[in-house]
Design an enzyme around this catalytic site. Structure first.
Site, PDB file in Angstrom:
ATOM      1  N   HIS A  99       1.034  -1.184  -0.083  1.00  0.00           N
ATOM      2  CA  HIS A  99      -0.339   0.247   0.015  1.00  0.00           C
ATOM      3  C   HIS A  99       1.054   0.894   0.042  1.00  0.00           C
ATOM      4  O   HIS A  99       0.632   2.591  -0.151  1.00  0.00           O
ATOM      5  CB  HIS A  99      -0.881  -0.195   1.305  1.00  0.00           C
ATOM      6  CG  HIS A  99      -2.549   0.752   0.762  1.00  0.00           C
ATOM      7  ND1 HIS A  99      -3.097   0.074   1.577  1.00  0.00           N
ATOM      8  CD2 HIS A  99      -2.792   1.441  -0.706  1.00  0.00           C
ATOM      9  CE1 HIS A  99      -4.262   1.217   0.964  1.00  0.00           C
ATOM     10  NE2 HIS A  99      -3.509   1.908  -0.347  1.00  0.00           N
ATOM     11  N   ASP A 126     -10.021  -0.299   4.365  1.00  0.00           N
ATOM     12  CA  ASP A 126      -8.782  -1.422   4.651  1.00  0.00           C
ATOM     13  C   ASP A 126      -8.620  -0.919   6.257  1.00  0.00           C
ATOM     14  O   ASP A 126     -10.070  -0.534   6.427  1.00  0.00           O
ATOM     15  CB  ASP A 126      -7.397   0.399   4.183  1.00  0.00           C
ATOM     16  CG  ASP A 126      -6.002  -0.794   4.967  1.00  0.00           C
ATOM     17  OD1 ASP A 126      -6.026  -1.867   5.596  1.00  0.00           O
ATOM     18  OD2 ASP A 126      -4.849   0.319   4.162  1.00  0.00           O
ATOM     19  N   HIS A 128      -6.984  -0.747   8.033  1.00  0.00           N
ATOM     20  CA  HIS A 128      -5.442   0.694   9.252  1.00  0.00           C
ATOM     21  C   HIS A 128      -5.743   1.765   8.368  1.00  0.00           C
ATOM     22  O   HIS A 128      -6.074   1.898   7.031  1.00  0.00           O
ATOM     23  CB  HIS A 128      -4.476   0.057   8.381  1.00  0.00           C
ATOM     24  CG  HIS A 128      -4.127  -1.599   8.879  1.00  0.00           C
ATOM     25  ND1 HIS A 128      -4.010  -2.849   7.978  1.00  0.00           N
ATOM     26  CD2 HIS A 128      -3.645  -2.676  10.241  1.00  0.00           C
ATOM     27  CE1 HIS A 128      -3.778  -3.810   8.188  1.00  0.00           C
ATOM     28  NE2 HIS A 128      -3.730  -3.694   9.904  1.00  0.00           N
ATOM     29  N   ASP A 130      -3.549   3.858   8.247  1.00  0.00           N
ATOM     30  CA  ASP A 130      -1.971   3.906   7.352  1.00  0.00           C
ATOM     31  C   ASP A 130      -1.742   5.716   7.699  1.00  0.00           C
ATOM     32  O   ASP A 130      -1.070   5.910   6.295  1.00  0.00           O
ATOM     33  CB  ASP A 130      -2.723   4.066   6.002  1.00  0.00           C
ATOM     34  CG  ASP A 130      -2.298   2.207   5.626  1.00  0.00           C
ATOM     35  OD1 ASP A 130      -2.214   1.307   6.684  1.00  0.00           O
ATOM     36  OD2 ASP A 130      -2.496   2.277   4.966  1.00  0.00           O
ATOM     37  N   HIS A 143       4.513   1.300   4.050  1.00  0.00           N
ATOM     38  CA  HIS A 143       3.063   0.474   3.664  1.00  0.00           C
ATOM     39  C   HIS A 143       1.881   1.784   5.164  1.00  0.00           C
ATOM     40  O   HIS A 143       0.403   1.616   4.475  1.00  0.00           O
ATOM     41  CB  HIS A 143       2.584  -0.430   3.665  1.00  0.00           C
ATOM     42  CG  HIS A 143       2.874  -1.511   4.237  1.00  0.00           C
ATOM     43  ND1 HIS A 143       2.695  -3.248   4.077  1.00  0.00           N
ATOM     44  CD2 HIS A 143       3.209  -1.277   5.714  1.00  0.00           C
ATOM     45  CE1 HIS A 143       2.666  -3.404   5.309  1.00  0.00           C
ATOM     46  NE2 HIS A 143       3.408  -3.017   6.834  1.00  0.00           N
ATOM     47  N   ASP A 229      -7.546  -2.439  -0.265  1.00  0.00           N
ATOM     48  CA  ASP A 229      -6.627  -2.709  -0.142  1.00  0.00           C
ATOM     49  C   ASP A 229      -7.226  -3.922   0.676  1.00  0.00           C
ATOM     50  O   ASP A 229      -8.111  -4.233   1.507  1.00  0.00           O
ATOM     51  CB  ASP A 229      -6.187  -2.198   1.605  1.00  0.00           C
ATOM     52  CG  ASP A 229      -4.417  -2.768   2.181  1.00  0.00           C
ATOM     53  OD1 ASP A 229      -4.629  -4.302   2.923  1.00  0.00           O
ATOM     54  OD2 ASP A 229      -3.875  -2.418   3.030  1.00  0.00           O
ATOM     55  N   ASP A 231      -6.848  -6.133   2.241  1.00  0.00           N
ATOM     56  CA  ASP A 231      -6.554  -6.429   4.459  1.00  0.00           C
ATOM     57  C   ASP A 231      -8.331  -5.990   4.552  1.00  0.00           C
ATOM     58  O   ASP A 231      -8.594  -6.222   5.850  1.00  0.00           O
ATOM     59  CB  ASP A 231      -5.596  -6.949   4.862  1.00  0.00           C
ATOM     60  CG  ASP A 231      -5.568  -4.735   5.453  1.00  0.00           C
ATOM     61  OD1 ASP A 231      -5.971  -4.314   4.855  1.00  0.00           O
ATOM     62  OD2 ASP A 231      -3.856  -4.377   5.702  1.00  0.00           O
ATOM     63  N   GLU A 274      -1.749  -5.128  -1.507  1.00  0.00           N
ATOM     64  CA  GLU A 274      -1.954  -6.001  -0.276  1.00  0.00           C
ATOM     65  C   GLU A 274      -2.139  -7.153  -0.227  1.00  0.00           C
ATOM     66  O   GLU A 274      -2.272  -7.589   0.464  1.00  0.00           O
ATOM     67  CB  GLU A 274      -2.215  -4.702   0.697  1.00  0.00           C
ATOM     68  CG  GLU A 274      -1.524  -4.137   1.474  1.00  0.00           C
ATOM     69  CD  GLU A 274      -0.217  -4.160   1.756  1.00  0.00           C
ATOM     70  OE1 GLU A 274       0.357  -5.288   1.788  1.00  0.00           O
ATOM     71  OE2 GLU A 274       0.733  -3.133   2.019  1.00  0.00           O
TER      72      GLU A 274
END
Length: 305
Positions: A99, A126, A128, A130, A143, A229, A231, A274
């Site tokens: 990412h 996502d 996260h 980030d 990332h 992403d 995840d 990712e």
């Protein structure tokens, strides 16, 4: 759809990640037939192959950043490639890679919007936020920093990619599916006033209402960029990522999210990042990601007006 001409751009690197393997993501998406499936929706798909960049030296962080010079090199290549496609009136799909590459792609999209007089909305799907910095990050993995860098928090060599610092302001982001935020990061996203729709909010009001809020105000002058992403998804349906976090959107919630993006007709650029085949089972995660991307481009169960 606002654009029928799609370009796939592979970016085979895990330069910003904490685990090896995201460099194999572009090929896994191709094996899952992303080009063929999008073409079946009546879209013109050109696969531009893979971008080239430095090898991952797999070294410890220096001054809070891992592989900073290599991350800059990869993101500059991404920026140029994405901007070139947009300038030709095409819709670029970045096949990541980790990412950190969002710095290059979103700075290119922001530059294009400035040139075209369009407003930008970024959906950041996502687990996260980030929004780490060298001071806040426990790992130094870049990332975990792209949103911060895009908003001007970070080293000049990253915040200045695309020639304008910051590349964007925090108000362009709508982050969805968030469920893992480092301690130092919590303060940063709050101070920057990033719009975050975390899993608790999705649990409380449902994906439909969250997406209505995230897409509010989009009109014909909006360039909608989605940074997906993998995840973002619950690991039970998408195990093939380096940073799994339990409790993400299930398959139906994710489908609704993608279908509502398609309904806007404003989607104009996309990152898929990712995906880590080293952690996957029989390419299951790539197949789910492609399935969801099809929905983002208008595949639906019924004929809808």
């Amino acid at each position: 759809m606002s654009c029928k001409n799609l370009s796939l751009i592979g970016v085979p690197t895990d330069i910003g990640a904490g685990h090896r393997g995201a460099s194999m993501g572009p090929e896994a998406l191709r094996v899952a037939q992303i080009a063929e499936k999008l073409a079946k929706l009546g879209l013109q798909v050109a696969d531009r192959g893979n971008l080239q960049g430095p090898f991952n030296p797999w070294l410890p962080p220096v001054d809070g950043y891992r592989h900073l010079a290599e991350v800059v090199a990869w993101n500059m290549v991404v920026h140029t490639a994405i901007h070139d496609e947009l300038a030709q009136g095409r819709l670029p799909i970045m096949l990541g890679g980790d990412h950190c590459l969002g710095i290059g792609s979103i700075s290119a999209v922001a530059r294009h919007c400035r040139e075209q007089g369009k407003s930008l909305r970024v959906l950041w799907l996502d687990a996260h936020t980030d929004f780490n910095t060298a001071q806040a990050t426990p790992s130094g993995n870049i990332h975990g920093m792209p949103v911060a860098c895009l908003c001007g928090y970070g080293p000049d060599v990253l915040t200045g990619i695309g020639g304008t610092t910051p590349a964007v302001t925090p108000d362009v982001f709508r982050q969805i599916g968030i469920r893992s935020v480092d301690e130092g990061e919590k303060k940063l996203v709050r101070e920057a006033r990033v719009a975050i729709h975390d899993m608790r909010q999705i649990d409380e009001i449902g994906m439909r209402r969250v997406m209505e809020q995230a897409l509010e105000g989009i009109n014909a002058d909006t360039h909608l960029h989605v940074s997906f992403d993998v995840d973002f998804l619950d690991p039970s349906i998408a195990p093939g990522v380096g940073t799994t976090v339990r409790g993400g959107p299930n398959y139906r919630e994710a489908q609704l999210c993608m279908e509502m993006i398609a309904d806007t007709g404003a989607l104009a650029s996309l990152d898929i990042v990712e995906l880590n085949p080293a952690y996957d089972k029989r390419n299951q995660t790539a197949k789910v990601a492609v399935d969801l991307v099809e929905s983002m481009f208008g595949k639906s169960t019924l004929l809808r007006d």
